[in-house]
Design a protein around this motif. Structure first.
Motif, short mmCIF file in Angstrom:
data_model
loop_
_atom_site.label_atom_id
_atom_site.label_comp_id
_atom_site.label_asym_id
_atom_site.label_seq_id
_atom_site.Cartn_x
_atom_site.Cartn_y
_atom_site.Cartn_z
N PHE A 62 0.85 -1.19 0.00
CA PHE A 62 0.00 0.00 0.00
C PHE A 62 0.89 1.24 0.00
O PHE A 62 1.68 1.45 0.92
CB PHE A 62 -0.94 -0.01 1.21
CG PHE A 62 -2.13 -0.89 1.02
CD1 PHE A 62 -3.34 -0.38 0.59
CD2 PHE A 62 -2.05 -2.26 1.25
CE1 PHE A 62 -4.44 -1.19 0.40
CE2 PHE A 62 -3.14 -3.08 1.07
CZ PHE A 62 -4.34 -2.55 0.64
N ASP A 63 0.73 2.03 -1.03
CA ASP A 63 1.59 3.18 -1.29
C ASP A 63 1.52 4.22 -0.18
O ASP A 63 0.44 4.51 0.35
CB ASP A 63 1.18 3.81 -2.63
CG ASP A 63 2.15 4.88 -3.06
OD1 ASP A 63 3.32 4.56 -3.27
OD2 ASP A 63 1.71 6.04 -3.21
N MET A 70 -8.66 -13.99 1.64
CA MET A 70 -9.85 -13.76 0.83
C MET A 70 -10.64 -15.05 0.64
O MET A 70 -10.06 -16.15 0.64
CB MET A 70 -9.46 -13.23 -0.56
CG MET A 70 -9.37 -11.72 -0.65
SD MET A 70 -7.88 -11.02 0.09
CE MET A 70 -6.62 -11.49 -1.09
N LEU A 71 -11.95 -14.90 0.44
CA LEU A 71 -12.79 -16.02 0.07
C LEU A 71 -12.68 -16.27 -1.44
O LEU A 71 -12.23 -15.39 -2.18
CB LEU A 71 -14.25 -15.73 0.44
CG LEU A 71 -14.57 -15.59 1.93
CD1 LEU A 71 -16.04 -15.20 2.11
CD2 LEU A 71 -14.24 -16.85 2.69
N PRO A 72 -13.09 -17.45 -1.91
CA PRO A 72 -13.03 -17.72 -3.35
C PRO A 72 -13.84 -16.75 -4.21
O PRO A 72 -13.56 -16.62 -5.41
CB PRO A 72 -13.59 -19.15 -3.46
CG PRO A 72 -13.27 -19.77 -2.14
CD PRO A 72 -13.44 -18.65 -1.14
N ASN A 73 -14.83 -16.07 -3.63
CA ASN A 73 -15.61 -15.10 -4.42
C ASN A 73 -14.96 -13.72 -4.47
O ASN A 73 -15.52 -12.79 -5.04
CB ASN A 73 -17.03 -15.00 -3.87
CG ASN A 73 -17.07 -14.43 -2.46
OD1 ASN A 73 -16.03 -14.16 -1.85
ND2 ASN A 73 -18.26 -14.25 -1.92
N GLY A 74 -13.79 -13.57 -3.85
CA GLY A 74 -13.07 -12.31 -3.89
C GLY A 74 -13.27 -11.43 -2.68
O GLY A 74 -12.58 -10.41 -2.55
N LEU A 75 -14.16 -11.76 -1.77
CA LEU A 75 -14.42 -10.92 -0.61
C LEU A 75 -13.32 -11.13 0.44
O LEU A 75 -13.13 -12.26 0.91
CB LEU A 75 -15.78 -11.23 -0.01
CG LEU A 75 -16.21 -10.36 1.19
CD1 LEU A 75 -16.47 -8.93 0.71
CD2 LEU A 75 -17.46 -10.92 1.86
N PHE A 110 -8.09 -7.26 -2.81
CA PHE A 110 -7.48 -5.95 -2.64
C PHE A 110 -8.08 -4.93 -3.61
O PHE A 110 -8.24 -3.76 -3.26
CB PHE A 110 -5.97 -6.04 -2.85
CG PHE A 110 -5.24 -6.62 -1.67
CD1 PHE A 110 -5.33 -6.05 -0.42
CD2 PHE A 110 -4.44 -7.74 -1.83
CE1 PHE A 110 -4.65 -6.58 0.67
CE2 PHE A 110 -3.76 -8.28 -0.76
CZ PHE A 110 -3.86 -7.70 0.50
N ALA A 111 -8.40 -5.38 -4.83
CA ALA A 111 -9.00 -4.47 -5.81
C ALA A 111 -10.36 -3.96 -5.31
O ALA A 111 -10.72 -2.80 -5.54
CB ALA A 111 -9.15 -5.16 -7.16
N ILE A 112 -11.12 -4.83 -4.65
CA ILE A 112 -12.40 -4.43 -4.10
C ILE A 112 -12.22 -3.32 -3.08
O ILE A 112 -12.95 -2.31 -3.08
CB ILE A 112 -13.12 -5.64 -3.47
CG1 ILE A 112 -13.54 -6.63 -4.54
CG2 ILE A 112 -14.33 -5.20 -2.64
CD1 ILE A 112 -14.10 -7.92 -4.00
N LEU A 113 -11.23 -3.46 -2.19
CA LEU A 113 -11.00 -2.45 -1.15
C LEU A 113 -10.50 -1.13 -1.75
O LEU A 113 -11.01 -0.06 -1.42
CB LEU A 113 -9.98 -2.98 -0.14
CG LEU A 113 -10.40 -4.16 0.73
CD1 LEU A 113 -9.24 -4.61 1.62
CD2 LEU A 113 -11.60 -3.80 1.59
N VAL A 114 -9.51 -1.22 -2.63
CA VAL A 114 -8.88 -0.01 -3.16
C VAL A 114 -9.82 0.75 -4.09
O VAL A 114 -9.84 1.99 -4.09
CB VAL A 114 -7.57 -0.37 -3.89
CG1 VAL A 114 -6.97 0.85 -4.57
CG2 VAL A 114 -6.57 -0.95 -2.90
N SER A 115 -10.61 0.04 -4.89
CA SER A 115 -11.52 0.74 -5.80
C SER A 115 -12.69 1.38 -5.06
O SER A 115 -13.19 2.42 -5.48
CB SER A 115 -12.05 -0.24 -6.85
OG SER A 115 -12.79 -1.29 -6.24
#
Length: 274
Positions: A105-106, A141-146, A232-237
């Motif tokens: 994380f930058d 993460m779970l397999p569904n991305g969460l 991570f994409a879910i959190l950052v977006s």
């Protein structure tokens, strides 16, 4: 306009009210009510507004805005579940496996230095792999991305496997594989993490091709792991403040944990039957 459910603002306001009662804050002693403090915190997470400008919009000083933001982060981060508890819940929900991944994380440049394995002085928060300053955050993460759990921040110069071992994440995941029948999938950077953490087989150093069985397993692992790496994409977006942090890098873990709780609340709220 703030594109978050109003119920999320109320939820955070209730958490802040409980914190004020625990601190013994007198009624009317604060510049903002719990509801407006919650709104301020959520605007910062969602839009990454400058704290001074954000405070001016709410009619408070820059110092007060920073204090309210720090309090909101602390209250939300305290809701982070224990790793073993998160793994038990994933097993109870019927998931066949979880995914382990790490992300840098930058953050702003930090002058803290440490000694490398070669004895040289290096920047603690600089990642040679990413060529940037940041904090290494490990997540499950779970397999569904969460994402279901995130770790504390570790200096950016450390390898993913080193961070996972130092934080006892590998021990917990190997326990989950043995006791809960819940294995973990990870990339090749976690090779040697333990029997419960499945990683791809690396290409032989002598240049020979991998055996057909190993290539088949690698393809299977990639096919199962890719969607979980969306965590991570879910959190950052969703929460723009995670894209670049100007606070102490050691607190980035709390910011990510706070964003995780907000994401979980929204996920439950949006998926509740009407």
């Amino acid at each position: 306009m703030l594109d978050v459910p109003r119920e999320l603002v109320r939820h955070l306001a209730r958490l802040l009210a409980a914190e004020r009662r625990a601190l013994g804050t007198r009624r009317g002693a604060r510049a903002l009510t719990c509801f407006y403090q919650a709104l301020l915190v959520l605007i910062w997470f969602r839009k990454h507004e400058d704290a001074a400008l954000l405070g001016a919009g709410f009619g408070i000083s820059r110092a007060t805005a920073y204090r309210y933001l720090a309090e909101g982060i602390t209250v939300l981060a305290a809701r982070r579940p224990d790793l073993h508890e998160a793994l038990r819940r994933a097993a109870a929900d019927g998931w066949a496996f979880v995914i382990l991944d790490g992300k840098l994380f930058d953050c702003d440049r930090v002058t803290e230095t440490v000694l490398s394995v070669k004895g040289d002085s290096i920047d603690a928060w600089y990642s040679g792999k990413h060529r940037d300053f940041g904090a290494n955050i490990q997540a499950i993460m779970l397999p569904n991305g969460l994402p279901i759990w995130t770790a504390d921040a570790m200096p950016g110069h450390l390898h993913d496997l080193t961070c996972a071992k130092n934080l006892d994440i590998t021990a917990a995941l190997n326990w989950a594989a043995a006791e809960l029948n819940l294995p973990t999938l990870a990339d090749s950077g976690y090779e040697g993490a333990g029997h419960g953490i499945k990683t791809p087989t690396k290409q032989p150093t002598d240049g020979k091709p991998l055996a057909v069985a190993n290539r088949s397993v690698n393809r299977l692992l990639r096919g199962l792991r890719w969607q979980g790496e969306r965590g991570f994409a879910i959190l950052v977006s969703r929460w723009k403040t995670l894209r670049h942090s100007t606070i102490s890098p050691r607190r980035i873990g709390d910011v990510v944990a706070a964003a995780l709780h907000l994401t979980h609340f929204e996920y439950r709220y949006l998926n509740e039957p009407c």
